[in-house]
Design an enzyme around this catalytic site. Structure first.
Site, short mmCIF file in Angstrom:
data_model
loop_
_atom_site.label_atom_id
_atom_site.label_comp_id
_atom_site.label_asym_id
_atom_site.label_seq_id
_atom_site.Cartn_x
_atom_site.Cartn_y
_atom_site.Cartn_z
N HIS A 63 70.88 -13.28 -3.03
CA HIS A 63 71.51 -11.98 -3.32
C HIS A 63 70.57 -10.85 -2.93
O HIS A 63 69.57 -10.58 -3.60
CB HIS A 63 71.88 -11.89 -4.82
CG HIS A 63 72.77 -10.72 -5.11
ND1 HIS A 63 74.08 -10.86 -5.53
CD2 HIS A 63 72.57 -9.39 -5.01
CE1 HIS A 63 74.62 -9.68 -5.70
NE2 HIS A 63 73.71 -8.76 -5.38
N HIS A 65 70.41 -6.75 -0.77
CA HIS A 65 71.07 -5.61 -0.13
C HIS A 65 70.13 -5.02 0.91
O HIS A 65 69.30 -4.16 0.58
CB HIS A 65 71.44 -4.55 -1.17
CG HIS A 65 72.47 -5.00 -2.15
ND1 HIS A 65 73.80 -4.68 -2.05
CD2 HIS A 65 72.36 -5.76 -3.26
CE1 HIS A 65 74.47 -5.21 -3.06
NE2 HIS A 65 73.62 -5.88 -3.81
N GLN A 159 81.16 -1.44 -2.16
CA GLN A 159 80.32 -0.85 -3.22
C GLN A 159 81.08 0.16 -4.10
O GLN A 159 80.81 0.29 -5.29
CB GLN A 159 79.11 -0.14 -2.56
CG GLN A 159 78.25 0.71 -3.47
CD GLN A 159 77.30 -0.11 -4.32
OE1 GLN A 159 76.29 -0.61 -3.85
NE2 GLN A 159 77.63 -0.25 -5.60
N HIS A 217 80.20 -9.25 -7.02
CA HIS A 217 79.47 -8.61 -8.12
C HIS A 217 80.44 -8.52 -9.30
O HIS A 217 81.57 -8.01 -9.13
CB HIS A 217 79.07 -7.19 -7.73
CG HIS A 217 77.94 -7.09 -6.75
ND1 HIS A 217 78.04 -7.55 -5.47
CD2 HIS A 217 76.69 -6.57 -6.89
CE1 HIS A 217 76.89 -7.31 -4.84
NE2 HIS A 217 76.05 -6.72 -5.69
N GLU A 220 78.64 -6.55 -14.23
CA GLU A 220 77.24 -6.09 -14.19
C GLU A 220 77.11 -4.92 -15.15
O GLU A 220 76.95 -3.77 -14.77
CB GLU A 220 76.83 -5.69 -12.76
CG GLU A 220 75.34 -5.43 -12.64
CD GLU A 220 74.89 -5.01 -11.24
OE1 GLU A 220 75.75 -4.99 -10.34
OE2 GLU A 220 73.70 -4.69 -11.08
N ASP A 316 67.92 -9.16 -4.94
CA ASP A 316 68.89 -8.08 -5.08
C ASP A 316 68.44 -6.80 -4.38
O ASP A 316 69.10 -6.34 -3.46
CB ASP A 316 69.19 -7.82 -6.57
CG ASP A 316 70.49 -7.06 -6.80
OD1 ASP A 316 71.15 -6.69 -5.82
OD2 ASP A 316 70.85 -6.84 -7.96
ZN ZN Z 1 73.91 -6.70 -5.69
#
Ligand code: ZN
Length: 409
Positions: A63, A65, A159, A217, A220, A316
């Site tokens: 995971h 970005h 996102q 996702h 969270e 992440d």
């Molecule tokens: Zn993420």
């Protein structure tokens, strides 16, 4: 970065085995694993001497970005430290990103990961009305540039939501056609629980359209009212997508009361959903509405493992508005994980190592991952003699091997 072909690794220590071994390598594969002969062999350019150090299959960061990496300096300060402020700040900043600026930062982060022994990454790239496909172009260019050194799966990640961002589904479709691999999502970020469920249904529609896996996702947040993952599990079963879905973060599960948590963990196991926890980022972003005691933010790692769920741990973020730290070192991720969920007994420390090696390989559906003959020669050599010491000391690798080639920066 350069590549030098190798034919074997000598004096290798392997997980779960006593003694030292010599690993034969040919055409990018491991072809033999034999006890180390006592007579020394002459040094040569195509031989790696592990010198008694631990040889593991390359780490997998499930995971990450890359479009966000190293954006901390170009995005205003996240004063609350929350996920919501980070999303808002990034939403504004990404309007100015060009594909080439994204590619440059992504390559920098990929090089970091490789230097610490990562051989494969699953990357979530921001696509939607604001990001358009510029960030995706940048990340795909970075993948192309680094393809001889690392494997990268790309998730199309909306996102800014799917229902609340009208352009998202079309952008996701276009990004899949550009060469992305996996359908992403952000189910908890919609305006209402009904919209969260609609998002999940749309993700499965896209997954069916492209015959693709899903990595969403989800939940969270610390709020026990965020209950998306049970719907993801139910939909996974309804659509027959068992084993092809990953749930990333799943933080809210830790805040559910025990009876409901047990039900949801059972559903996740039944649906064969893979779970990714991101210990550094979860510790940093969650608990921000707590005073004391403060929640740790991670999902119920130990309970999921005990139920037979395949759990991985990811980096992440690397130095971005969501998380100002992160180095791309998966041993650091495992180190944070053992602290955050009290994984201190020997078998638990081994389980933490699984979270950055064999478990993510299952989520990636790799069948040739490991240190056995036939496996891809994607390996990392560490100057320590055990998994415990690897996580405790977090050393730099003495060698990183990809497709049977030693990489040097
Ligand atoms: Zn993420």
């Amino acid at each position: 970065m350069t590549r030098q072909p190798i034919s074997r690794i000598d004096n290798a220590r392997l997980r779960g085995r006593d003694g030292l071994y010599t690993i034969g390598v040919e055409s990018g594969r491991i072809v033999s694993v034999d006890p180390q002969p006592t007579a020394g062999s002459p040094p040569s350019a195509d031989r790696v001497d592990a010198a008694g150090g631990l040889v593991l299959p390359s780490f997998i960061d499930l995971h990450l970005h890359l479009d966000l990496a190293y954006s901390l300096e170009i995005v205003p300060e996240n004063k609350s430290g929350t996920l919501l402020e980070a999303i808002a700040l990034y939403s504004e900043a990404k309007k100015t990103f060009t594909p080439d600026s994204v590619r440059e930062r992504a390559v920098r982060a990929i090089r970091d990961e490789i230097s610490f022994g990562t051989g494969a990454i699953r990357n979530h790239v921001d696509v939607g009305s604001t990001a358009g496909l510029r960030l995706c172009e940048g990340v795909l260019a970075a993948r192309e540039q680094m393809k001889d050194f690392i494997d990268i799966e790309v998730v199309v990640f909306p996102q800014d939501g799917v229902i609340r961002d009208h352009g998202a589904v079309d952008r996701m479709r276009e990004a899949m056609r550009m060469g992305c691999d996996i359908i992403g999502g952000i189910a908890h970020y919609e305006r209402t629980p009904e919209d969260s469920r609609r998002q999940i249904e749309l993700l499965f529609d896209l997954a069916e359209e492209f015959n693709a896996r899903i990595d969403c996702h989800i939940d969270e947040t610390d709020s026990p009212l965020s209950r998306c993952v049970e719907y993801l599990a139910a939909e996974t079963i309804r659509r027959g997508w068992q084993g092809r879905v990953t749930a990333s973060h799943v933080c809210a599960l830790s805040s559910y009361e025990p009876v409901h948590a047990a039900k949801v963990i059972g559903l996740i196991a039944e649906a064969g959903i893979h779970v990714v926890t991101n210990p550094g980022v979860n510790l940093h972003l969650q608990g921000r509405f707590d005073t004391y005691p403060k929640r740790r933010g991670l999902t119920r790692v130990r309970e999921l493992m005990a139920a037979g769920v395949n759990v991985s741990a990811g980096q992440d973020c690397i130095k971005d508005p969501f998380y100002p730290f992160g180095t791309g070192q998966m041993l650091e991720v495992a180190h944070l994980l053992v602290h955050a969920d009290h994984l201190s007994l020997p078998h638990q420390v081994e389980a933490a190592m699984d979270c950055i090696t064999v478990n993510p390989s299952r989520s990636m559906q790799r069948t040739d991952y490991g240190t056995e003959p036939g496996c891809r020669a994607d390996l990392v050599v560490l100057p320590v003699d055990s998994v415990h010491e690897a996580i405790r000391c977090r050393p730099r690798p003495t060698a990183v091997i990809k497709n049977g080639h030693r990489l040097t920066s």
